[in-house]
Scaffold this motif. Sequence first.
Motif, short mmCIF file in Angstrom:
data_model
loop_
_atom_site.label_atom_id
_atom_site.label_comp_id
_atom_site.label_asym_id
_atom_site.label_seq_id
_atom_site.Cartn_x
_atom_site.Cartn_y
_atom_site.Cartn_z
N CYS A 179 -13.72 19.21 36.13
CA CYS A 179 -12.82 18.06 35.98
C CYS A 179 -13.49 16.77 36.44
CB CYS A 179 -11.52 18.28 36.74
SG CYS A 179 -10.49 19.57 36.01
N ALA A 206 -8.24 25.38 31.00
CA ALA A 206 -7.55 24.40 30.15
C ALA A 206 -6.41 23.72 30.92
CB ALA A 206 -7.02 25.06 28.88
N ASP A 207 -5.69 24.49 31.75
CA ASP A 207 -4.61 23.90 32.56
C ASP A 207 -5.19 22.87 33.53
OD1 ASP A 207 -2.58 25.69 31.50
OD2 ASP A 207 -3.49 27.25 32.75
N ARG A 210 -6.21 19.74 31.57
CA ARG A 210 -5.05 18.96 31.09
C ARG A 210 -4.33 18.29 32.26
NH1 ARG A 210 -4.95 22.48 26.23
NH2 ARG A 210 -4.06 24.24 27.34
N ASP A 211 -4.24 19.00 33.39
CA ASP A 211 -3.63 18.38 34.58
C ASP A 211 -4.40 17.13 35.00
OD1 ASP A 211 -1.69 20.29 34.62
OD2 ASP A 211 -2.56 21.46 36.27
N PRO A 239 -8.21 15.63 27.45
CA PRO A 239 -7.79 16.35 26.24
C PRO A 239 -8.63 17.63 26.07
CG PRO A 239 -8.11 14.02 25.76
CD PRO A 239 -8.65 14.25 27.15
N THR A 240 -7.95 18.76 25.85
CA THR A 240 -8.63 20.05 25.87
C THR A 240 -8.16 20.93 24.71
OG1 THR A 240 -8.82 19.93 28.26
CG2 THR A 240 -9.07 22.10 27.28
N GLY A 245 -3.87 27.46 27.68
CA GLY A 245 -3.82 27.60 29.13
C GLY A 245 -3.76 29.05 29.54
N THR A 300 -2.23 26.20 22.35
CA THR A 300 -3.02 25.25 21.56
C THR A 300 -4.44 25.79 21.47
OG1 THR A 300 -3.61 24.00 23.54
CG2 THR A 300 -1.76 23.18 22.28
N ALA A 320 -5.59 19.44 20.30
CA ALA A 320 -5.47 19.08 21.71
C ALA A 320 -4.42 18.00 21.91
CB ALA A 320 -6.82 18.62 22.24
N ASP A 321 -4.27 17.15 20.88
CA ASP A 321 -3.45 15.95 20.98
C ASP A 321 -2.08 16.14 20.33
OD1 ASP A 321 -3.40 13.38 21.97
OD2 ASP A 321 -3.97 12.48 20.05
N ASN A 322 -1.75 17.39 19.94
CA ASN A 322 -0.42 17.68 19.42
C ASN A 322 -0.06 16.96 18.14
OD1 ASN A 322 1.73 19.35 20.41
ND2 ASN A 322 1.08 18.57 22.42
#
Length: 389
Positions: A19, A43-44, A47-48, A52-53, A57, A228, A275-277
């Motif tokens: 990170c 991934a969690d 994203r936390d 962008p991943t 998770g 995702t 990643a970005d929905n």
Amino acid sequence: MARFAELVALDAGDHDAVCRFCEGQRIGLVVIGPEGPLVDGLADSLRDAGVPTFGPGRAAAQLEGSKGFTKDLCARANIPTGGYVRVDNEADGLAALARFGAPVVVKADGLAAGKGVTVAMTMPEAEEAIREIFAGRFGEAGAEAVIEEFLDGEEASFFALTDGHTIVPFASAQDHKRVGDGDTGPNTGGMGAYSPARVLTPALEAEVMTRIIAPTVKTLADEGMPYTGVLFLGLMLTRQGPQLIEYNCRYGDPECQVMMLRLESDLGELLFACADNRLGALPPPRFSADTALTVVMAAEGYPGTPKQGGSIAGIGQAEAGGALVFHAGTALKDGQLVASGGRVLNVTARGTSVSEAQTRAYAAVDAIDFPEGFCRRDIGWREVVREQG
Ligand SMILES: Nc1ncnc2c1ncn2[C@@H]1O[C@H](COP(=O)(O)OP(=O)(O)O)[C@@H](O)[C@H]1O
Ligand SMILES: [Mg+2]
């Protein structure tokens, strides 16, 4: 990779370090490749931290991280798959086996690097597999086991992308797991593959989308574990239709190489949209109608202990004819390319048929001088037989 990008030594198990690096470098998208860090929740963590991943998770990655989890999900969502029992000790395992009878499949529940599954043709083999699992052969991954009905048919792989609600079909492929020609010898990580797998007809793909993938994505979302990333389905095409063997949470190797050679859309854009929905805002991925086929060149001894350091030459000649050679386990030693892994090279070519792609891939293989390496000579054989009618 070093030809195209800067390589950085980061421990994917150290989430803080990953990170910090991503924040420091303002990384715009992380694509998590292997299953270990996915199941471990990298991934969690990313994203936390606002990075962008691409990749599920920890909760959704149980699809790959626990075979029992996936079987239970299939049962809840009425997804076609073989009958099964989960067991957590040897006595229950042996008792369950007696109810199934041979042939039967025994699987360690957790991640076992492709070595946790026994397709047992006889009861003694199945019993031995249960004993090994509960004797600790796979460590924590073998704390539980799944005993499964044997499914008969041809295997194929299918891939889909999802951002958690939109699902788009990606492509199909067929792998060759056994080390020897004619699908003989021990299992490997994969000795070659081709895409598309025409045995998975458009009608079968549609059935897989509606009966397997859509209920999987919906059930995970409904239960608070939105997925995702890419869904990689191992399928058995049985007389009763396609049945799910397993999910992987990533692009597998060597399936990835052949699909990427056919992909005409921008991969980065697709993965970023996941990643970005906003996968639904993009046109579906486009692929060449060509077949791509890859032959794995492995080091002598693989899948046991591969011989390291064997010299490799001729990659340039191999690629001069239009093939593409992916490096899987190579290193430079005093300027000389050498083997540094089990599966060393993926020699990949395209053609208008599997037969043509196969001929081109083996012409490239034959241009490579790797005396301490070997490969299968029959990658694509099922489809070549069908093409020759
Ligand atoms: N129920 C089943 N019936 C027949 N063969 C199976 C079954 N489950 C797995 N196999 C065979 O075993 C291989 C490995 O099983 P899989 O669940 O994909 O585990 P992994 O890839 O994690 O080792 C499959 O590719 C398939 O050839
Ligand atoms: Mg598998």
